[in-house]
Design a protein around this motif. Sequence first.
Motif, mmCIF file in Angstrom:
data_model
loop_
_atom_site.group_PDB
_atom_site.id
_atom_site.type_symbol
_atom_site.label_atom_id
_atom_site.label_comp_id
_atom_site.label_asym_id
_atom_site.label_seq_id
_atom_site.Cartn_x
_atom_site.Cartn_y
_atom_site.Cartn_z
ATOM 1 N N HIS A 5 -17.965 -0.570 10.909
ATOM 2 C CA HIS A 5 -17.918 0.107 9.602
ATOM 3 C C HIS A 5 -16.485 0.278 9.127
ATOM 4 O O HIS A 5 -16.217 0.239 7.929
ATOM 5 C CB HIS A 5 -18.601 1.474 9.691
ATOM 6 N N ALA A 6 -15.577 0.502 10.072
ATOM 7 C CA ALA A 6 -14.179 0.697 9.671
ATOM 8 C C ALA A 6 -13.656 -0.565 8.983
ATOM 9 O O ALA A 6 -12.959 -0.494 7.964
ATOM 10 C CB ALA A 6 -13.337 1.035 10.905
ATOM 11 N N VAL A 7 -14.010 -1.739 9.536
ATOM 12 C CA VAL A 7 -13.557 -2.999 8.922
ATOM 13 C C VAL A 7 -14.266 -3.205 7.583
ATOM 14 O O VAL A 7 -13.643 -3.609 6.598
ATOM 15 C CB VAL A 7 -13.800 -4.183 9.882
ATOM 16 N N GLN A 8 -15.551 -2.906 7.539
ATOM 17 C CA GLN A 8 -16.271 -3.039 6.251
ATOM 18 C C GLN A 8 -15.635 -2.153 5.185
ATOM 19 O O GLN A 8 -15.418 -2.574 4.042
ATOM 20 C CB GLN A 8 -17.739 -2.645 6.415
ATOM 21 N N GLU A 9 -15.311 -0.926 5.560
ATOM 22 C CA GLU A 9 -14.683 -0.016 4.595
ATOM 23 C C GLU A 9 -13.302 -0.535 4.189
ATOM 24 O O GLU A 9 -12.899 -0.416 3.032
ATOM 25 C CB GLU A 9 -14.548 1.398 5.197
ATOM 26 N N ALA A 10 -12.592 -1.105 5.159
ATOM 27 C CA ALA A 10 -11.248 -1.637 4.848
ATOM 28 C C ALA A 10 -11.350 -2.766 3.828
ATOM 29 O O ALA A 10 -10.534 -2.862 2.901
ATOM 30 C CB ALA A 10 -10.569 -2.124 6.129
ATOM 31 N N VAL A 11 -12.359 -3.627 3.986
ATOM 32 C CA VAL A 11 -12.545 -4.723 3.025
ATOM 33 C C VAL A 11 -12.876 -4.147 1.644
ATOM 34 O O VAL A 11 -12.342 -4.591 0.624
ATOM 35 C CB VAL A 11 -13.633 -5.709 3.505
ATOM 36 N N ALA A 12 -13.712 -3.103 1.630
ATOM 37 C CA ALA A 12 -14.041 -2.473 0.342
ATOM 38 C C ALA A 12 -12.779 -1.878 -0.291
ATOM 39 O O ALA A 12 -12.570 -1.984 -1.503
ATOM 40 C CB ALA A 12 -15.110 -1.404 0.540
ATOM 41 N N VAL A 13 -11.910 -1.295 0.539
ATOM 42 C CA VAL A 13 -10.644 -0.742 0.019
ATOM 43 C C VAL A 13 -9.812 -1.876 -0.602
ATOM 44 O O VAL A 13 -9.292 -1.751 -1.713
ATOM 45 C CB VAL A 13 -9.838 -0.056 1.162
ATOM 46 N N LEU A 14 -9.730 -2.998 0.111
ATOM 47 C CA LEU A 14 -8.955 -4.148 -0.409
ATOM 48 C C LEU A 14 -9.526 -4.621 -1.740
ATOM 49 O O LEU A 14 -8.790 -4.885 -2.687
ATOM 50 C CB LEU A 14 -9.000 -5.300 0.595
ATOM 51 N N TRP A 15 -10.841 -4.753 -1.802
ATOM 52 C CA TRP A 15 -11.474 -5.249 -3.024
ATOM 53 C C TRP A 15 -11.192 -4.331 -4.216
ATOM 54 O O TRP A 15 -11.141 -4.775 -5.347
ATOM 55 C CB TRP A 15 -12.994 -5.369 -2.836
ATOM 56 N N HIS A 16 -11.037 -3.036 -3.923
ATOM 57 C CA HIS A 16 -10.819 -2.081 -5.019
ATOM 58 C C HIS A 16 -9.344 -1.861 -5.309
ATOM 59 O O HIS A 16 -9.016 -1.146 -6.255
ATOM 60 C CB HIS A 16 -11.475 -0.732 -4.681
ATOM 61 N N SER A 17 -8.463 -2.415 -4.481
ATOM 62 C CA SER A 17 -7.039 -2.132 -4.650
ATOM 63 C C SER A 17 -6.418 -3.078 -5.685
ATOM 64 O O SER A 17 -6.481 -4.302 -5.522
ATOM 65 C CB SER A 17 -6.344 -2.262 -3.290
ATOM 66 N N GLN A 18 -5.815 -2.493 -6.716
ATOM 67 C CA GLN A 18 -5.173 -3.325 -7.751
ATOM 68 C C GLN A 18 -4.055 -4.182 -7.158
ATOM 69 O O GLN A 18 -4.009 -5.401 -7.414
ATOM 70 C CB GLN A 18 -4.626 -2.448 -8.892
ATOM 71 N N PRO A 19 -3.142 -3.609 -6.341
ATOM 72 C CA PRO A 19 -2.071 -4.440 -5.770
ATOM 73 C C PRO A 19 -2.625 -5.604 -4.926
ATOM 74 O O PRO A 19 -2.125 -6.727 -5.022
ATOM 75 C CB PRO A 19 -1.270 -3.465 -4.895
ATOM 76 N N ALA A 20 -3.682 -5.342 -4.147
ATOM 77 C CA ALA A 20 -4.250 -6.420 -3.320
ATOM 78 C C ALA A 20 -4.878 -7.497 -4.209
ATOM 79 O O ALA A 20 -4.720 -8.699 -3.980
ATOM 80 C CB ALA A 20 -5.275 -5.859 -2.336
ATOM 81 N N GLN A 21 -5.572 -7.057 -5.245
ATOM 82 C CA GLN A 21 -6.171 -8.022 -6.196
ATOM 83 C C GLN A 21 -5.088 -8.896 -6.828
ATOM 84 O O GLN A 21 -5.255 -10.103 -6.982
ATOM 85 C CB GLN A 21 -6.887 -7.263 -7.324
ATOM 86 N N THR A 22 -3.972 -8.252 -7.182
ATOM 87 C CA THR A 22 -2.872 -8.993 -7.805
ATOM 88 C C THR A 22 -2.320 -10.034 -6.834
ATOM 89 O O THR A 22 -2.055 -11.185 -7.208
ATOM 90 C CB THR A 22 -1.752 -8.006 -8.231
ATOM 91 N N LEU A 23 -2.158 -9.625 -5.564
ATOM 92 C CA LEU A 23 -1.662 -10.565 -4.552
ATOM 93 C C LEU A 23 -2.581 -11.774 -4.419
ATOM 94 O O LEU A 23 -2.134 -12.915 -4.320
ATOM 95 C CB LEU A 23 -1.607 -9.866 -3.187
#
Length: 424
Positions: free
Chosen positions: A306-324
């Motif tokens: 679940h921690a990894v699943q949540e981390a992926v969800a955090v990445l998907w929602h992160s504007q800086p990560a999306q920009t990268l």
Amino acid sequence: MEQAVAAGVLEPGATVEPIRRLAAELGVNPNTVAAAYRMLRERGVVQTAGRRGTRVRSRPATVPLDRTPLEVPAGVRDLADGRPAASLLPRLAEPLRRGATAAAGRGYGDDDIAAALAAGARATLGADGVPAQHLAVAHSTLDAVERVLQVHLRPGDRVAIEDPAWANLVDLLAALGLVVEPVCLDDDGMRADRLQAALARGARAVIVTSRAQVPTGAAISPDRAGALRHVLSHHRDVLLIEDDHAAEIAGVNLAPLAGATGSWAHVRSVSKAWGPDLRLAVLAGDPTTIDRLRARQRLGPGWVSHAVQEAVAVLWHSQPAQTLVRNAEREYTKLRTALLAALSQRGVPAHGRSGLNIWVPVRDETTAVTSLLGNGWAVAAGSRFRLASSPGLRITIATLRASEVLPLADATARAASSVSSRGV
Ligand SMILES: Cc1ncc(COP(=O)(O)O)c(C=O)c1O
């Protein structure tokens, strides 16, 4: 024999003893040896090479315990590995920390899919035209593909795949005892007429790469998707698996096939855009496939952390990560198209509509790979990917620098026109 392969005593490509001779040596019935060879074939250790007898596979599923990766000589640029550029991937420390916090206390008995991941997957898959009511989470593309295949198929069943194909997929099918049915492709993906022929020959499943096909960079165009859907509409009982491993960095839109048959799965790995070490892929599929897969998964790993699943969800929602990630897609597209243009100017036809690789047809792979190596470039020989298709080279552009495009194109043009001294 399996131990001999694992120990490196029997090397890839080695011929194994004829059945009768081995039976006589061991003092057993030839049927016993034949049965053992069949098991080795089903485990992906050996393959039958027609009249040339049975040989150890070039990449046997039995892995030598001390296998070390192929070393690229010092001073040579490695464009052979097919991997994304580490410098273009988002940093994982903060998303993993936040993921662990969000998942604190979760474990046995909790829903196997984190709600935040499911919501993100439904939104992106839905926007791409993939029905995403029924979802599962696996550890990687191959983990997902293996689980989907095992839900529906038995050893000996035929599976249609692109030719050339991702080598790991070919190895997985061999290890599962499934029979590969090679299907030609062009820049727009698997050819519909050839798929039809493969299905007529009895293929029970088809695996297509949506975009960033490995090794050719092909991507299924909207027209081709229509033609493939039409063929599949006459084979509703066929299992369809879509591999969309490079979704966010492919450089072209998805033309989905999801739902074209009764049993289907669309697999979206996070490896190429967000990070290979996350080891996570989301699948959407028909309810039976997804239910069976999740039930079987419960009896194995249980769930993906679940921690990894949540981390992926955090990445998907992160504007800086999306920009990268958007930046990575632009960068890969720029390098791919620049190299293709430079090769075209030198009269070298090459392919690479999407993704991290380009494919250069050559007459003789060994000579071409050696020629490029001599000029300081390591590329992958097509033999790793080919079933019945023609020779070529796979060049991974992920870490290429703009300043390297022209020298690489010059070296590739020389390599592509070189012919071995044996006159191949
Ligand atoms: C065609 C294809 N699909 C999927 C993947 C990604 O696999 P995974 O999800 O196991 O990282 C790769 C990686 O090279 C690939 O080439």
